[in-house]
Design an enzyme around this catalytic site. Structure first.
Site, PDB file in Angstrom:
ATOM      1  N   GLY A   7       0.854  -1.190   0.000  1.00 57.35           N
ATOM      2  CA  GLY A   7       0.000   0.000   0.000  1.00 57.35           C
ATOM      3  C   GLY A   7       0.887   1.237   0.000  1.00 57.35           C
ATOM      4  N   ALA A   8       2.049   1.097  -0.654  1.00 60.54           N
ATOM      5  CA  ALA A   8       3.123   2.089  -0.523  1.00 60.54           C
ATOM      6  C   ALA A   8       2.879   3.374  -1.294  1.00 60.54           C
ATOM      7  CB  ALA A   8       4.451   1.466  -0.960  1.00 60.54           C
ATOM      8  N   GLY A  10       0.008   5.040  -1.172  1.00 62.27           N
ATOM      9  CA  GLY A  10      -0.976   5.827  -0.431  1.00 62.27           C
ATOM     10  C   GLY A  10      -0.312   6.824   0.504  1.00 62.27           C
ATOM     11  N   GLY A  11      -1.149   7.602   1.182  1.00 64.47           N
ATOM     12  CA  GLY A  11      -0.630   8.635   2.079  1.00 64.47           C
ATOM     13  C   GLY A  11       0.196   8.071   3.215  1.00 64.47           C
ATOM     14  N   ILE A  12      -0.300   7.020   3.851  1.00 66.00           N
ATOM     15  CA  ILE A  12       0.459   6.386   4.931  1.00 66.00           C
ATOM     16  C   ILE A  12       1.693   5.700   4.356  1.00 66.00           C
ATOM     17  CG2 ILE A  12       0.462   4.555   6.678  1.00 66.00           C
ATOM     18  CD1 ILE A  12      -2.612   5.078   6.942  1.00 66.00           C
ATOM     19  N   ASP A  34       2.280  -1.482  -4.424  1.00 70.79           N
ATOM     20  CA  ASP A  34       0.919  -0.943  -4.449  1.00 70.79           C
ATOM     21  C   ASP A  34       0.323  -1.299  -5.799  1.00 70.79           C
ATOM     22  OD1 ASP A  34      -1.431   0.977  -4.497  1.00 70.79           O
ATOM     23  OD2 ASP A  34      -0.463   1.670  -2.656  1.00 70.79           O
ATOM     24  N   ARG A  87     -14.790   3.902  11.027  1.00 75.44           N
ATOM     25  CA  ARG A  87     -13.880   2.848  10.578  1.00 75.44           C
ATOM     26  C   ARG A  87     -14.656   1.629  10.066  1.00 75.44           C
ATOM     27  NH1 ARG A  87     -10.542   5.028  14.868  1.00 75.44           N
ATOM     28  NH2 ARG A  87      -8.457   5.554  14.140  1.00 75.44           N
ATOM     29  N   ASN A  94     -11.970  -2.672   2.671  1.00 75.75           N
ATOM     30  CA  ASN A  94     -10.654  -3.069   3.166  1.00 75.75           C
ATOM     31  C   ASN A  94     -10.563  -4.523   3.603  1.00 75.75           C
ATOM     32  OD1 ASN A  94      -9.940  -0.492   2.593  1.00 75.75           O
ATOM     33  ND2 ASN A  94      -9.652   0.188   4.700  1.00 75.75           N
ATOM     34  N   HIS A 177      -8.435  -0.494  18.485  1.00 72.21           N
ATOM     35  CA  HIS A 177      -7.904   0.643  17.724  1.00 72.21           C
ATOM     36  C   HIS A 177      -9.013   1.449  17.051  1.00 72.21           C
ATOM     37  CE1 HIS A 177      -5.055   3.061  15.523  1.00 72.21           C
ATOM     38  NE2 HIS A 177      -5.437   2.597  14.357  1.00 72.21           N
TER      39      HIS A 177
END
Length: 310
Positions: A7-8, A10-12, A34, A87, A94, A177
């Site tokens: 997921g590289a 994306g923003g995170i 990604d 979430r 997800n 979380h």
């Protein structure tokens, strides 16, 4: 040591990759994956940073080349929260992403330590566990939900309130979380006294901090940069532990099932992942009530994940 960020693009993922490129031990390999075609370009961009960490980027439908030989896999793939979403709304997209990634990990790098960032973590971690169980490769010592963001937020907010250096503040955070399942143990913060009002307000702020950022970004995303920092802290803790250092961090793991089958708590990390689940100490009356009040939600979140795979 090979670390894969899934997921590289994306923003995170981009924030996490930048931090890891700067902070992984010399000689480490960093693999970025990604589905987005920009990913090899993200790796090319980061490759110009002068640190002794090699980096490669992979795009497309198949994460296999990024996963091959990975010691640590950090998963941030998925959609982000937008205003008005909670979430749970993320679950519909997800859950399937985490399931298919776990299926690949089970085949390609079943011995890797896996840190799941993709929300809702309370549910995505049990999904990964069930997939790995089905494949016969599940090791509960090596699967983690990354709850470090709750810890760093707690440390920051306590330091702000009390005029302290945030680097010196330690706040245990247990539970899950999201929302009410996030329980900062403010009674255990050393050298600080809180009024009942402060405890109630701080606890609520920590639980709702993600929403604070989503609303402040006005539809432009969720907490990506602070989450990248939190994921880097946890990823580096795993790397150090795998290299033989004793490290203590908080993470959402399968424990002894006292409260829920998965629970965020302090863990001693070592060469095999979780070496020991540590006690989290005495709770105040406020914390006991908060713990009792969250368990139905947390256990429900976990069951949704189990049912999704079955």
């Amino acid at each position: 040591m090979k670390v894969a960020v899934i997921g590289a693009a994306g923003g995170i993922g981009q924030a996490l990759a930048l931090l890891l490129k700067n902070r992984l031990p010399a000689g480490s390999d960093l693999a970025l994956y990604d589905i987005a075609p920009v990913t090899p370009g993200v790796a090319a961009d980061l490759s110009h940073i002068p640190t002794p960490v090699s980096i490669k980027g992979y795009a497309g439908e198949d994460p296999t080349p990024a996963l091959e030989g990975a010691d640590v896999v950090l998963i941030s793939a998925g959609v982000a929260r937008k205003p008005g979403m909670d979430r749970a709304d993320l679950f519909n997209v997800n859950a399937g992403i985490v399931k298919s990634l776990a299926e690949r990990i089970a085949v390609v790098c079943p011995n890797a330590c896996i840190g799941i960032i993709t929300n809702p973590v309370n549910t995505t971690v049990p999904i990964a566990a069930e997939v790995l169980k089905k494949a016969g490769v599940y090791d509960k010592r090596k699967l983690f939900g990354v709850t470090t963001l709750d810890v760093i937020r707690s440390e920051t907010f306590v330091a702000e309130l009390k005029g302290q250096d945030p680097g010196e503040v330690r706040v245990p955070v247990i539970g899950g979380h999201s929302g009410v399942t996030i329980l900062p143990l403010l009674s255990q913060v050393e050298g600080v006294e809180f009024s009942d009002e402060e405890i109630a307000a701080l606890t609520k702020r920590i639980q709702n901090a993600g929403t604070e950022v989503v609303e402040a970004k006005a539809g432009g995303g969720s907490a990506t940069l602070s989450m990248g920092q939190a994921a880097c802290r946890f990823g580096l803790a795993l790397v150090k532990a795998l290299q033989g250092e004793e490290v203590i961090e908080y993470a959402y793991v399968e424990g002894n099932g006292e409260h829920a089958s998965f629970f965020a708590q302090p863990v001693k990390l070592g060469k095999e992942g979780v070496e020991e689940i540590l006690p989290y100490g005495e709770l105040s009356d406020f914390e006991k009530a908060a713990l009792d009040g969250m368990l139905e939600t947390l256990n429900g979140d976990i069951q949704i994940g189990v049912d999704f795979v079955k």
